[in-house]
Design an enzyme around this catalytic site. Structure first.
Site, PDB file in Angstrom:
ATOM      1  N   ASP A  68       0.653  -6.415 -11.172  1.00 39.47           N
ATOM      2  CA  ASP A  68       1.516  -5.301 -10.786  1.00 39.47           C
ATOM      3  C   ASP A  68       1.160  -4.940  -9.341  1.00 39.47           C
ATOM      4  OD1 ASP A  68       3.308  -3.220 -10.671  1.00 39.47           O
ATOM      5  OD2 ASP A  68       2.838  -2.481 -12.672  1.00 39.47           O
TER       6      ASP A  68
HETATM    7  C1  NOJ Z   1       5.134  -1.075 -10.130  1.00 38.25           C
HETATM    8  C2  NOJ Z   1       5.702  -1.097 -11.520  1.00 38.25           C
HETATM    9  O1  NOJ Z   1       4.693  -0.753 -12.455  1.00 38.25           O
HETATM   10  C3  NOJ Z   1       6.307  -2.429 -11.914  1.00 38.25           C
HETATM   11  O2  NOJ Z   1       6.989  -2.272 -13.125  1.00 38.25           O
HETATM   12  C4  NOJ Z   1       7.209  -2.946 -10.830  1.00 38.25           C
HETATM   13  O3  NOJ Z   1       7.789  -4.163 -11.230  1.00 38.25           O
HETATM   14  C5  NOJ Z   1       6.412  -3.115  -9.556  1.00 38.25           C
HETATM   15  N1  NOJ Z   1       5.871  -1.828  -9.155  1.00 38.25           N
HETATM   16  C6  NOJ Z   1       7.229  -3.718  -8.427  1.00 38.25           C
HETATM   17  O4  NOJ Z   1       8.144  -2.825  -7.928  1.00 38.25           O
END
Ligand code: NOJ
Length: 741
Positions: free
Chosen positions: A266
């Site tokens: 993430d």
């Molecule tokens: C943080 C989020 O938790 C995740 O779901 C997302 O895909 C990423 N950022 C990228 O934007």
């Protein structure tokens, strides 16, 4: 032959990957494991400089076809290994044509609608130049306080697994690299939905049995559907951050499930291993994440900074880098990026203009709505109404209608509920008053980024302004024959960093509802929200309640279609509605206790209110009625390993066509472990004309009857007696027995 018209054979992909790999320097290999933030808010060197050096394999947070082509040109013409970039973005429930939020899509209980929606999302995204979406989110969520409940399929592993597979098929098509499709990403692996107290990012403690029986099934289904990538979760799972969790990423995902794609972290999660108190420093974080099986570092720059040093001084085995790079390259080869790295800049506008995209969004929204109450058959309303009042802060809000997680840079363009009702009633007076505004007590950190596409920023209403708005709303309602209250949550009230402790209607909405109800006119409540809400007062006092969720671009039309009878609601709740936020987590598949409801010493669990949900999992009404009868099991007694079929008839006993979702639940009476008092094991949404009957058939075999036993430490199918129920929600009463010997 063009790679877009043939499925590349595994052996060919492998040979190509090996050929590429053999010509790459260590730096070029590491570059493939780096995902670069392309947005202006990311500090550091310009993306083109990093790409030119071969320092990135993928770019996210960029949504601009022209810019994609510029960066791609640098990658394929100027970088040392000339490998194209993979462009990625969060395309969660639509790219330009926005579909209902995922929780709503799950409420359709209709995998084919969901598959179609994500295929359209993929088509638009691919036309914009994107190759990869960070969806579907497959986290089981049993705590409605958790803001990200809106992004998933709710509380149940069986429904969640069906939605997972449907979304992967929709995004990816029949095979990875299918034309007009993108690579999907199963996230967030794993357990994120069970954060302590429903607080976003907080640690998760889940026993292995819960993980395997409840939280893993949607992820497993995604692997079986061929998902190309996985994203690790942010939080600590049983004290080991998911992004450094070898058991999750190597033992379970690759070892047991045979996943062949790659895993991305993430955002910033590799670097965050230090902040989380797991890794000593960036170098240690890079070492532990890559060793654990995390192939690509999203935006933290930690791999770029440390992997080369770790290999050069012999700390990290080069073979681990090579394996990670192979997985990334294989996706690029399958996606046809080497043949066609660029995107035609005029394509997107042609694709988004396709009328079937809007009509699919309208149908999906209709199918996802759940009728919670309809006393005296107030709904559907007549179309010859003369004077209607539409009241509430989200009735004319485009962001609240499109909902949480719109695409980066997207300008909300939904048909609001007010607009939908006005379009439906061209001859009527339709007056509108928003009432007092609603806003978060504490703003989201995301509201300052242009990711959220949230409500326009403006100063808070003063108490006096709010009071005037309140009185205006009541006066507007007083003039009307029928009042449609549209209440719920703003877009920024659910999603990431949007957990809350209470599930009440925010602000003065319930007070306004009471004041309007006191006018003694017909009142319909339409809810726009991304999570279950505690609407106890409304559930007793407002005759008609429609859960419309955050229904997307065509949401307002779809609400009007349902309110005025052009569509018949058939959605069912994918999550229970608790009576209070403090009752969370609340879910139907609980274990029995020594004091069940049937016991003379039943302890109602709380002395200050019923602990049961206000509306149970699987619940939803229709404008028609159904009878579910003739439950039959193909054999009353079978052996471990056998499969039985379970059939039931469903008849439309009312006067209009409608849909019923027939649901099968089981309970194992005794065995190696205590098992939940009910578990969903099959469902089917059927459409029936008045008087029509259909038979639905479910299968129960070892995978439905078996489970991971905590007591034994392995998978088991017990010889045991089972209760079966088939019905229209998780309180179904039509019962049969099955004995497994
Ligand atoms: C943080 C989020 O938790 C995740 O779901 C997302 O895909 C990423 N950022 C990228 O934007």
């Amino acid at each position: 032959m063009d790679i877009h018209t043939t499925i590349p054979a595994d052996a060919k992909v492998k040979a190509r990957v090996e050929a590429l790999l053999s010509g790459m320097s260590l730096e070029a290999k590491i570059g493939q494991l780096v995902q670069l933030g392309g947005a202006d808010f990311i500090p550091g060197p310009k993306p083109e400089d990093i790409i030119r050096r071969g320092g990135a394999g993928s770019v996210l947070w960029l949504n601009d076809t022209k810019r994609f082509n510029e960066l791609q040109k640098i990658a394929v013409e100027e970088s040392p290994s000339k490998i194209p970039l993979l462009f990625a973005l969060d395309v969660i429930h639509g790219y330009r044509t926005i579909f209902p939020v995922p929780l709503a899509m799950a409420a359709s209980w209709d995998p084919s609608t969901v598959e179609r929606a994500q295929a359209i999302a993929a088509r638009e995204a691919r036309a914009a130049g994107l190759h990869w979406t960070f969806a579907p989110m497959l986290d089981i969520a049993r705590d409605a306080r958790w803001g990200r409940i809106v992004e998933g399929a709710g509380e149940d592993p069986c429904l969640g697994a069906a939605m997972a597979a449907a979304q992967v098929r929709g995004f990816q098509g029949d095979y990875l690299g299918a034309p007009d499709h993108v690579v999907a990403c199963a996230k967030h692996f794993a357990g994120y939905g069970a954060s302590d107290g429903g607080r976003d990012y907080d640690p998760v403690y889940l026993p292995e049995g819960q993980l395997r029986n409840v939280y893993f099934p949607p992820f497993r289904a995604a692997v079986e559907a061929g998902v190309g990538t996985f994203m690790s979760a942010y939080m600590d799972l049983n004290d080991v951050p998911a992004s450094g969790n070898r058991w999750l990423l190597r033992d379970v995902l690759r070892g047991e499930w045979g996943f062949q794609g790659f895993v991305v972290s993430d955002a910033f999660a590799v670097g965050n291993l230090v902040i989380q108190g797991f890794a000593r420093d960036g170098r240690d974080a890079a070492f532990r994440a890559l060793s654990a099986g995390l192939d690509m570092d999203m935006a933290s720059g930690t791999y770029l900074e440390h992997l080369a040093g770790l290999v050069e001084d012999g700390t990290l085995d080069m073979a681990l880098i090579d394996d990670a790079v192979r997985a990334v390259l294989a996706i690029k080869v399958r996606m046809g990026l080497f043949e066609q790295p660029y995107t035609d800049e005029s394509l997107l506008e042609q694709v988004v203009a396709l009328p079937e995209h809007r009509s699919a969004a309208r149908i999906a929204a209709q199918r996802s709505m759940v009728l919670l109450r309809n006393e005296g058959r107030l709904l559907p309303l007549a179309k010859d109404l003369k004077h209607v009042a539409v009241i509430g802060p989200v009735a004319d809000s485009k962001p609240a209608t499109e909902g949480s997680w719109m695409v980066f840079g997207h300008v909300p363009a939904a048909v609001t509920v007010l607009e939908g009702i006005r379009a439906k009633l061209p001859g009527a007076t339709v007056e509108y008053a928003p009432g007092p505004e609603i806003r978060r007590d504490i703003p989201s950190w995301m509201e300052n980024l242009d990711i959220m596409n949230s409500e326009p920023r403006k100063a808070p209403q003063t108490p006096a302004e709010a009071e005037t708005a309140f009185q205006t709303a009541v006066e507007t309602a007083r003039r009307a024959d029928v009042i449609i209250m549209v209440l719920g949550e703003n877009a920024s009230m659910s999603g990431e960093a949007a957990s809350r402790a209470s599930l009440d209607l925010p602000g003065r909405q319930e007070e306004l509802l009471k004041a309007v109800a006191a006018l003694c006119k017909p009142v319909v409540l339409v809810l726009l929200n991304g999570r279950p809400l505690s609407i106890n007062w409304a559930a007793e006092n407002i005759p008609a309640i429609l859960e419309a969720w955050q229904p997307g671009t065509e949401g307002g039309h779809a609400v009007a279609d349902i309110l005025f009878g052009d569509a018949n609601p058939g959605g069912k709740l994918p999550v229970a509605f608790p009576r209070k936020g403090s009752h969370a987590p609340l879910y139907y598949a609980r274990n029995l206790t020594h004091s069940p409801e049937s016991s003379p010493i039943y302890n109602p669990r709380y002395w200050d209110g019923l602990p049961t949900p206000l509306y149970p999992f699987g619940f939803g009404l229709s404008y028609t009625t159904f009878a579910i009868t003739d439950l039959a099991v193909s054999a009353a007694q079978v052996r471990v390993g056998d499969t039985v079929s379970v059939t039931a008839s469903v008849t439309n006993t009312g006067a209009v066509a409608g849909d019923e979702v027939v649901q099968l639940y089981i309970h194992q009476r005794a065995g190696s472990d205590s098992r939940p008092m009910r578990e969903l094991k099959g469902f089917e949404r059927v459409t029936l004309q008045p008087g029509e009957t259909k038979t639905v058939t479910f299968r129960l075999g070892p995978s439905e009857l078996g489970y991971w036993s905590t007591n034994l430490g392995h998978w088991v199918q017990d010889a045991a007696a089972f209760d079966l129920w088939v019905g229209a929600d998780s309180l179904a009463e039509l019962h049969a027995e099955l004995v497994v010997e």
